[in-house]
Design an enzyme around this catalytic site. Structure first.
Site, PDB file in Angstrom:
ATOM      1  N   SER A   6       0.854  -1.196   0.000  1.00  0.00           N
ATOM      2  CA  SER A   6       0.000   0.000   0.000  1.00  0.00           C
ATOM      3  C   SER A   6       0.881   1.234   0.000  1.00  0.00           C
ATOM      4  O   SER A   6       1.656   1.456   0.939  1.00  0.00           O
ATOM      5  CB  SER A   6      -0.884   0.006   1.250  1.00  0.00           C
ATOM      6  OG  SER A   6      -1.437   1.297   1.413  1.00  0.00           O
ATOM      7  N   HIS A  30      -1.566  -1.375  -4.059  1.00  0.00           N
ATOM      8  CA  HIS A  30      -2.782  -0.900  -3.399  1.00  0.00           C
ATOM      9  C   HIS A  30      -2.704   0.620  -3.266  1.00  0.00           C
ATOM     10  O   HIS A  30      -1.765   1.158  -2.687  1.00  0.00           O
ATOM     11  CB  HIS A  30      -2.884  -1.575  -2.033  1.00  0.00           C
ATOM     12  CG  HIS A  30      -4.152  -1.306  -1.290  1.00  0.00           C
ATOM     13  ND1 HIS A  30      -5.330  -1.974  -1.554  1.00  0.00           N
ATOM     14  CD2 HIS A  30      -4.443  -0.441  -0.282  1.00  0.00           C
ATOM     15  CE1 HIS A  30      -6.279  -1.548  -0.736  1.00  0.00           C
ATOM     16  NE2 HIS A  30      -5.765  -0.602   0.043  1.00  0.00           N
ATOM     17  N   ASP A  32      -4.573   3.919  -1.911  1.00  0.00           N
ATOM     18  CA  ASP A  32      -5.606   4.374  -0.984  1.00  0.00           C
ATOM     19  C   ASP A  32      -6.072   5.768  -1.338  1.00  0.00           C
ATOM     20  O   ASP A  32      -5.294   6.724  -1.295  1.00  0.00           O
ATOM     21  CB  ASP A  32      -5.062   4.344   0.449  1.00  0.00           C
ATOM     22  CG  ASP A  32      -4.985   2.936   1.003  1.00  0.00           C
ATOM     23  OD1 ASP A  32      -6.018   2.241   0.977  1.00  0.00           O
ATOM     24  OD2 ASP A  32      -3.892   2.527   1.430  1.00  0.00           O
ATOM     25  N   MET A  34      -8.576   8.724  -0.291  1.00  0.00           N
ATOM     26  CA  MET A  34      -9.367   9.200   0.860  1.00  0.00           C
ATOM     27  C   MET A  34      -9.852  10.610   0.580  1.00  0.00           C
ATOM     28  O   MET A  34      -9.091  11.455   0.105  1.00  0.00           O
ATOM     29  CB  MET A  34      -8.488   9.209   2.115  1.00  0.00           C
ATOM     30  CG  MET A  34      -7.852   7.873   2.423  1.00  0.00           C
ATOM     31  SD  MET A  34      -6.982   7.945   3.988  1.00  0.00           S
ATOM     32  CE  MET A  34      -6.182   6.332   4.001  1.00  0.00           C
ATOM     33  N   HIS A  63      -8.444   1.559  -3.660  1.00  0.00           N
ATOM     34  CA  HIS A  63      -9.351   1.437  -2.518  1.00  0.00           C
ATOM     35  C   HIS A  63      -9.973   2.806  -2.285  1.00  0.00           C
ATOM     36  O   HIS A  63      -9.303   3.716  -1.793  1.00  0.00           O
ATOM     37  CB  HIS A  63      -8.520   0.948  -1.316  1.00  0.00           C
ATOM     38  CG  HIS A  63      -9.281   0.858  -0.038  1.00  0.00           C
ATOM     39  ND1 HIS A  63      -8.652   0.706   1.180  1.00  0.00           N
ATOM     40  CD2 HIS A  63     -10.614   0.891   0.229  1.00  0.00           C
ATOM     41  CE1 HIS A  63      -9.568   0.641   2.141  1.00  0.00           C
ATOM     42  NE2 HIS A  63     -10.760   0.767   1.583  1.00  0.00           N
ATOM     43  N   MET A  65     -11.946   5.174  -0.425  1.00  0.00           N
ATOM     44  CA  MET A  65     -12.558   5.543   0.850  1.00  0.00           C
ATOM     45  C   MET A  65     -13.198   6.900   0.649  1.00  0.00           C
ATOM     46  O   MET A  65     -12.672   7.941   1.034  1.00  0.00           O
ATOM     47  CB  MET A  65     -11.488   5.554   1.949  1.00  0.00           C
ATOM     48  CG  MET A  65     -11.037   4.153   2.352  1.00  0.00           C
ATOM     49  SD  MET A  65      -9.474   4.131   3.220  1.00  0.00           S
ATOM     50  CE  MET A  65      -8.343   4.076   1.834  1.00  0.00           C
ATOM     51  N   MET A 133     -11.669  -4.840   5.936  1.00  0.00           N
ATOM     52  CA  MET A 133     -10.776  -3.943   6.683  1.00  0.00           C
ATOM     53  C   MET A 133     -10.459  -4.554   8.044  1.00  0.00           C
ATOM     54  O   MET A 133     -11.359  -4.944   8.789  1.00  0.00           O
ATOM     55  CB  MET A 133     -11.438  -2.568   6.894  1.00  0.00           C
ATOM     56  CG  MET A 133     -11.648  -1.752   5.634  1.00  0.00           C
ATOM     57  SD  MET A 133     -10.159  -1.495   4.648  1.00  0.00           S
ATOM     58  CE  MET A 133      -9.087  -0.621   5.803  1.00  0.00           C
ATOM     59  N   GLY A 138      -8.378   4.964   7.187  1.00  0.00           N
ATOM     60  CA  GLY A 138      -7.992   6.375   7.311  1.00  0.00           C
ATOM     61  C   GLY A 138      -6.498   6.581   7.474  1.00  0.00           C
ATOM     62  O   GLY A 138      -5.966   7.586   6.998  1.00  0.00           O
ATOM     63  N   PHE A 139      -5.854   5.644   8.132  1.00  0.00           N
ATOM     64  CA  PHE A 139      -4.432   5.842   8.415  1.00  0.00           C
ATOM     65  C   PHE A 139      -3.655   4.535   8.321  1.00  0.00           C
ATOM     66  O   PHE A 139      -4.205   3.477   8.632  1.00  0.00           O
ATOM     67  CB  PHE A 139      -4.255   6.437   9.815  1.00  0.00           C
ATOM     68  CG  PHE A 139      -4.953   7.762   9.969  1.00  0.00           C
ATOM     69  CD1 PHE A 139      -4.324   8.945   9.606  1.00  0.00           C
ATOM     70  CD2 PHE A 139      -6.265   7.819  10.416  1.00  0.00           C
ATOM     71  CE1 PHE A 139      -4.980  10.163   9.695  1.00  0.00           C
ATOM     72  CE2 PHE A 139      -6.938   9.038  10.513  1.00  0.00           C
ATOM     73  CZ  PHE A 139      -6.289  10.214  10.151  1.00  0.00           C
ATOM     74  N   GLY A 140      -2.405   4.645   7.947  1.00  0.00           N
ATOM     75  CA  GLY A 140      -1.518   3.494   7.962  1.00  0.00           C
ATOM     76  C   GLY A 140      -0.948   3.313   9.362  1.00  0.00           C
ATOM     77  O   GLY A 140      -1.101   4.180  10.227  1.00  0.00           O
ATOM     78  N   ASP A 171      -6.839  -5.665   4.743  1.00  0.00           N
ATOM     79  CA  ASP A 171      -6.147  -4.380   4.717  1.00  0.00           C
ATOM     80  C   ASP A 171      -6.103  -3.783   6.111  1.00  0.00           C
ATOM     81  O   ASP A 171      -7.147  -3.473   6.680  1.00  0.00           O
ATOM     82  CB  ASP A 171      -6.925  -3.466   3.747  1.00  0.00           C
ATOM     83  CG  ASP A 171      -6.258  -2.130   3.513  1.00  0.00           C
ATOM     84  OD1 ASP A 171      -5.101  -1.951   3.946  1.00  0.00           O
ATOM     85  OD2 ASP A 171      -6.895  -1.270   2.877  1.00  0.00           O
ATOM     86  N   GLY A 172      -4.873  -3.637   6.640  1.00  0.00           N
ATOM     87  CA  GLY A 172      -4.699  -2.986   7.923  1.00  0.00           C
ATOM     88  C   GLY A 172      -3.955  -3.844   8.921  1.00  0.00           C
ATOM     89  O   GLY A 172      -4.432  -4.908   9.302  1.00  0.00           O
ATOM     90  N   GLY A 173      -2.758  -3.399   9.292  1.00  0.00           N
ATOM     91  CA  GLY A 173      -1.994  -4.097  10.317  1.00  0.00           C
ATOM     92  C   GLY A 173      -1.456  -5.450   9.893  1.00  0.00           C
ATOM     93  O   GLY A 173      -1.193  -6.310  10.735  1.00  0.00           O
ATOM     94  N   GLY A 193       1.127  -1.839   4.200  1.00  0.00           N
ATOM     95  CA  GLY A 193       1.723  -0.521   3.984  1.00  0.00           C
ATOM     96  C   GLY A 193       2.974  -0.352   4.809  1.00  0.00           C
ATOM     97  O   GLY A 193       4.104  -0.510   4.324  1.00  0.00           O
ATOM     98  N   SER A 194       2.784  -0.078   6.103  1.00  0.00           N
ATOM     99  CA  SER A 194       3.944   0.227   6.954  1.00  0.00           C
ATOM    100  C   SER A 194       4.900  -0.964   7.082  1.00  0.00           C
ATOM    101  O   SER A 194       6.113  -0.765   7.177  1.00  0.00           O
ATOM    102  CB  SER A 194       3.479   0.702   8.329  1.00  0.00           C
ATOM    103  OG  SER A 194       2.511  -0.163   8.853  1.00  0.00           O
TER     104      SER A 194
HETATM  105  C1  DX5 Z   1      -5.942   2.300   5.760  1.00  0.00           C
HETATM  106  C2  DX5 Z   1      -5.609   1.888   4.382  1.00  0.00           C
HETATM  107  C3  DX5 Z   1      -4.571   0.861   4.276  1.00  0.00           C
HETATM  108  C4  DX5 Z   1      -3.236   1.239   4.868  1.00  0.00           C
HETATM  109  C5  DX5 Z   1      -2.737   0.029   5.596  1.00  0.00           C
HETATM  110  O1  DX5 Z   1      -7.097   3.084   5.721  1.00  0.00           O
HETATM  111  O2  DX5 Z   1      -6.755   1.424   3.702  1.00  0.00           O
HETATM  112  O3  DX5 Z   1      -4.401   0.393   2.943  1.00  0.00           O
HETATM  113  O4  DX5 Z   1      -2.260   1.616   3.946  1.00  0.00           O
HETATM  114  O5  DX5 Z   1      -1.588   0.375   6.242  1.00  0.00           O
HETATM  115  P1  DX5 Z   1      -0.836  -0.618   7.232  1.00  0.00           P
HETATM  116  O6  DX5 Z   1      -0.440  -1.806   6.445  1.00  0.00           O
HETATM  117  O7  DX5 Z   1       0.300   0.198   7.716  1.00  0.00           O
HETATM  118  O8  DX5 Z   1      -1.826  -0.953   8.326  1.00  0.00           O
HETATM  119 ZN    ZN Z   2      -6.501   0.408   1.743  1.00  0.00          ZN
END
Ligand code: DX5
Ligand code: ZN
Length: 234
Positions: A6, A30, A32, A34, A63, A65, A133, A138-140, A171-173, A193-194
């Site tokens: 991501s 991916h 994102d 927003m 994605h 949002m 999700m 909203g945030f990585g 998606d997420g964590g 992502g992170s």
């Molecule tokens: C969050 C995004 C994700 C985000 C995931 O709203 O939809 O795609 O990049 O980031 P990580 O992998 O750091 O949780």
């Molecule tokens: Zn995403």
């Protein structure tokens, strides 16, 4: 198992190089999007997708949002998006799915952690991808929400029972610790992502996520193979 880095956690001022730094272990990218309404954050839109498209042949998994994705689907398609996911929470799901199909976009439906699986079940036969999700969007860099694992497993079961080919994306964590958990529940496309862009070696980071997930699937199929008729523990 497929992995989609991501770019939310990438350096947007060096996007082409950042994407390339994951290329050897990326199955999709991916993206994102927003809108500062559906989620309390603001990122990018079709113009940036158009530039990314010029620099990579990766599948662009967008994605959305956004409160009103229908207004922008054509623009994303024309910018080079391969697939889009819209959130079930924004409504007009049938219309949005029809629009994505007509535009030739891979058709995804995203579902937030607190939204019941029942809200997406009526659409399963009409989509290619269910994006579950595992954080509040909203945030990585947020922590994986363990409580969503049951929903992934129930989605897998509903898809399999109906003989559908819908892919489950999470998606997420996602990292090498959580990847096996979602894989066991039935996810096959892992967004990270992170865990990828925060690592010094992105290819190695993505490979570790894929391997952690794949090894648990291999073990599971070996076990199911040895005990015919048990059907696994789903
Ligand atoms: C969050 C995004 C994700 C985000 C995931 O709203 O939809 O795609 O990049 O980031 P990580 O992998 O750091 O949780
Ligand atoms: Zn995403």
């Amino acid at each position: 198992m497929r992995v989609a880095p991501s770019i939310l956690s990438a350096d947007y001022a060096r996007l082409a190089e950042e994407v390339e730094s994951t290329r050897a272990e990326a199955d999709a990218l991916h993206v994102d999007v927003m809108d500062a309404h559906f989620v309390p954050n603001l990122t990018i839109g079709p113009p940036v997708v158009r530039w990314i498209r010029k620099h990579t042949d990766l599948y662009l998994d967008c994605h959305l949002m956004m409160d009103d994705p229908g207004r922008y689907l054509r623009a994303f398609r024309e910018a080079g998006a391969d697939g889009c996911s819209v959130h079930v929470e924004v409504g007009k799901t049938g219309e949005l799915i029809a629009q994505m199909r007509e535009l030739g976009l891979g058709t995804g439906l995203a579902v937030n952690p607190e939204t019941p699986l029942d809200d997406v079940l009526p659409w399963l036969a009409d989509i290619d991808l269910l994006l579950v999700m595992t954080v509040h969007p909203g945030f990585g860099g947020q922590s994986f929400m363990e409580e969503v694992v049951g929903k992934i497993a129930r989605a897998r079961q509903a898809i399999d029972e109906r003989g559908l080919a819908v892919e489950i994306e999470v998606d997420g964590g996602i990292d090498p610790v959580t990847a096996p958990v979602v894989a066991r529940a039935g996810a096959r496309l892992l967004v990270a992502g992170s865990a990828i862009f925060g690592a010094p070696d992105r290819v190695e980071a993505a490979r570790r996520i894929r391997e952690a997930a794949a090894s648990v699937i291999r073990l599971e199929s070996a076990r199911v193979g040895k005990e015919p008729g048990t059907g696994g523990d789903r």
